[in-house]
Design an enzyme around this catalytic site. Structure first.
Site, short mmCIF file in Angstrom:
data_model
loop_
_atom_site.label_atom_id
_atom_site.label_comp_id
_atom_site.label_asym_id
_atom_site.label_seq_id
_atom_site.Cartn_x
_atom_site.Cartn_y
_atom_site.Cartn_z
N GLY A 68 -7.61 -13.30 -9.85
CA GLY A 68 -8.35 -12.74 -8.71
C GLY A 68 -7.75 -13.10 -7.37
O GLY A 68 -8.42 -12.99 -6.34
N GLU A 113 -6.35 -0.07 -16.98
CA GLU A 113 -7.03 -0.69 -15.84
C GLU A 113 -7.83 0.37 -15.06
O GLU A 113 -8.94 0.11 -14.61
CB GLU A 113 -6.02 -1.42 -14.93
N SER A 134 -4.47 -9.43 -13.83
CA SER A 134 -5.05 -8.36 -14.66
C SER A 134 -3.94 -7.55 -15.33
O SER A 134 -4.02 -7.27 -16.53
CB SER A 134 -5.95 -7.45 -13.82
N GLY A 184 -4.72 -11.80 -6.28
CA GLY A 184 -3.75 -10.79 -5.85
C GLY A 184 -2.36 -11.00 -6.43
O GLY A 184 -1.40 -10.39 -5.98
N LEU A 185 -2.25 -11.87 -7.47
CA LEU A 185 -0.95 -12.06 -8.11
C LEU A 185 -0.87 -11.25 -9.41
O LEU A 185 0.03 -11.41 -10.19
CB LEU A 185 -0.70 -13.55 -8.37
N SER A 186 -1.88 -10.40 -9.57
CA SER A 186 -1.91 -9.43 -10.67
C SER A 186 -2.03 -10.04 -12.06
O SER A 186 -1.32 -9.65 -12.99
CB SER A 186 -0.69 -8.51 -10.59
N HIS A 193 0.83 -1.22 0.00
CA HIS A 193 0.00 0.00 0.00
C HIS A 193 0.86 1.27 0.00
O HIS A 193 0.47 2.28 0.56
CB HIS A 193 -0.97 0.01 1.19
N ASP A 242 2.21 -2.89 -10.18
CA ASP A 242 2.01 -4.21 -10.81
C ASP A 242 2.47 -4.20 -12.26
O ASP A 242 3.26 -5.05 -12.69
CB ASP A 242 0.53 -4.61 -10.76
P1 ADP Z 1 -5.73 -10.23 -10.00
O1 ADP Z 1 -5.13 -9.13 -10.81
O2 ADP Z 1 -5.37 -10.16 -8.56
O3 ADP Z 1 -5.48 -11.59 -10.55
P2 ADP Z 1 -8.19 -9.00 -10.88
O4 ADP Z 1 -9.59 -9.13 -10.40
O5 ADP Z 1 -7.59 -7.64 -10.92
O6 ADP Z 1 -7.31 -10.02 -10.02
O7 ADP Z 1 -8.07 -9.58 -12.37
C1 ADP Z 1 -8.58 -10.85 -12.68
C2 ADP Z 1 -9.32 -10.79 -14.01
O8 ADP Z 1 -8.37 -10.61 -15.10
C3 ADP Z 1 -10.02 -12.10 -14.34
O9 ADP Z 1 -11.29 -12.16 -13.73
C4 ADP Z 1 -10.11 -12.02 -15.86
O10 ADP Z 1 -11.18 -11.19 -16.26
C5 ADP Z 1 -8.80 -11.33 -16.25
N1 ADP Z 1 -7.76 -12.33 -16.56
C6 ADP Z 1 -6.61 -12.54 -15.93
N2 ADP Z 1 -5.91 -13.55 -16.50
C7 ADP Z 1 -6.63 -13.99 -17.53
C8 ADP Z 1 -6.47 -15.02 -18.52
N3 ADP Z 1 -5.41 -15.80 -18.55
N4 ADP Z 1 -7.45 -15.18 -19.41
C9 ADP Z 1 -8.53 -14.39 -19.39
N5 ADP Z 1 -8.76 -13.42 -18.52
C10 ADP Z 1 -7.83 -13.21 -17.58
MG MG Z 2 -5.56 -7.08 -10.60
#
Ligand code: ADP
Ligand code: MG
Length: 359
Positions: A102, A140, A108, A104-106, A17, A152
């Site tokens: 989802g 994002e 997204s 927290g390992l990023s 943070h 990230d």
């Molecule tokens: P985190 O970044 O912590 O993993 P987020 O909620 O920020 O969690 O992001 C997760 C989202 O990113 C998933 O729900 C999906 O929509 C997208 N995503 C991540 N990796 C993939 C993947 N390999 N294929 C498709 N969508 C993905």
């Molecule tokens: Mg994320």
């Protein structure tokens, strides 16, 4: 289809943070990630991901606004269109991933960065790693609607596996800190498997508390970011909650500086102790941990061969990390999973996050 593009997930070793407080963070990439294969397609965009429904769309149609994983690659296309970058009419994007989503390992940032990397090369855009990091963050924030910081996408875009990056989130510069954990050490990831969404968590509340805390200090001293504050600045506060939030930011920044010294000296024992102190501060002062994270962290901290453990990422679920050496009994992990299940009726996922190169 010549070669795949690759982006790894990330963990923040310490400095939680701090990114949106203009502080220093110390993340590193992990062994899990997303691979993207790009193929030509006649006249449509088609996106495939091994964990999701395929998505197709024409560049001439209005892009759908409904939520779905496809919004990540689609947002990259929206961005390219807005920048008036000439995009071919047809492409197939094929994602394969072993990175949990989802948690927290990023994932997204990883999916955005790998997509931007691919277009950067295919369309000869000459973006630097920093450009890619900034564009991924912007997408994002503005298209996906998650108010994330720069950390990230920065560490994922730079992809220096043998290093942790000491990122100055204010100046957008970094120093590479050697982090070759080699034969003796490993990083474990302990995923609580709790449902978590940054948008629905207290993440934005913490950001606004930090803004309030900064404004209070700025009435007395000329600083630009909360991470520049000093512990004596807490004397200006009357609100105990704001004291706690600011104290975490100030002490965490100090721990980052000490961690860098420890890692430069290959003193993993001191670094482990700083990880433990970071968790304590996130739990008690910043209040972003939860009983499941505390359970995993506090149990693993007691084991022989565990040098330190802490929650990583925004909190309220997600993952913890632990630094272990070769005295650690890996059989303990199934016992911990069973204990966790008994307590919370959720099956956690515990796995090695960093021991070899992801490629
Ligand atoms: P985190 O970044 O912590 O993993 P987020 O909620 O920020 O969690 O992001 C997760 C989202 O990113 C998933 O729900 C999906 O929509 C997208 N995503 C991540 N990796 C993939 C993947 N390999 N294929 C498709 N969508 C993905
Ligand atoms: Mg994320």
């Amino acid at each position: 289809m010549k070669k795949p593009y690759v982006s790894a997930g990330r963990i923040n070793l310490i400095g939680e943070h701090l990114d949106y407080n203009g502080g220093w963070v110390l993340p590193t990439t992990i062994d899990l990630g997303i691979t993207l294969w790009v193929k030509n397609h006649s006249d449509h965009f088609v996106f495939y991901s091994d964990k999701h429904e395929p998505f197709g769309c024409s560049i001439f149609e209005d892009f759908p606004n409904e939520q779905g994983w496809f919004q990540y690659p689609l947002s990259v296309i929206r961005y390219l269109k807005l920048q008036k970058i000439d995009i071919p009419q047809g492409f197939e994007l094929n994602y394969h991933s072993n990175l949990p989503e989802g948690s927290g390992l990023s994932s997204s940032a990883a999916i955005l960065v790998v997509t931007l990397k691919a277009f950067n090369e295919i369309l000869n855009l000459n973006w630097s790693s920093l450009d890619i990091a900034l564009i991924a963050q912007k997408i994002e924030n503005q298209y996906i609607g998650v108010n994330c910081g720069i950390m990230d996408s920065y560490v994922i875009a730079h992809n220096e596996w043998d290093y942790a990056l000491l990122i100055d989130c204010q100046k957008l510069k970094h120093e590479k800190i050697p982090f070759s954990i080699g034969e003796k050490y490993k990083i474990l990831i302990l995923d609580t498997q709790l449902p978590r969404s940054l948008k629905h968590s207290a993440y934005n509340q913490r950001r606004s508390s930090c803004e309030q805390a900064l404004q209070i200090i700025q009435k007395h001293r000329n600083i630009q970011n909360l991470a520049e504050a000093h512990i004596s600045d807490l004397d200006f506060f009357t609100n105990i909650e704001l004291v706690q939030r600011a104290r975490h930011v100030i002490t965490e920044q100090e721990r980052v500086k000490k961690s860098v010294e420890s890692l430069k000296n290959k003193d993993f024992i001191s670094f482990g102790k700083l990880m433990n102190a970071s968790h304590e501060s996130l739990k008690k002062d910043y209040e972003v941990s939860c009983e499941q994270l505390d359970f995993l962290v506090e149990n693993i901290q007691k084991q022989k061969g565990c040098l330190g453990a802490r929650m990583t990422g925004a909190g309220f679920g997600g993952c913890a990390i632990a630094l272990i050496d070769d005295n650690f009994d890996m059989d303990y992990l199934s016992q911990l999973e069973r204990l966790y299940y008994k307590n919370f009726s959720i099956q956690p996922k515990i796995f090695i996050g960093k021991e070899r190169c992801f490629s």
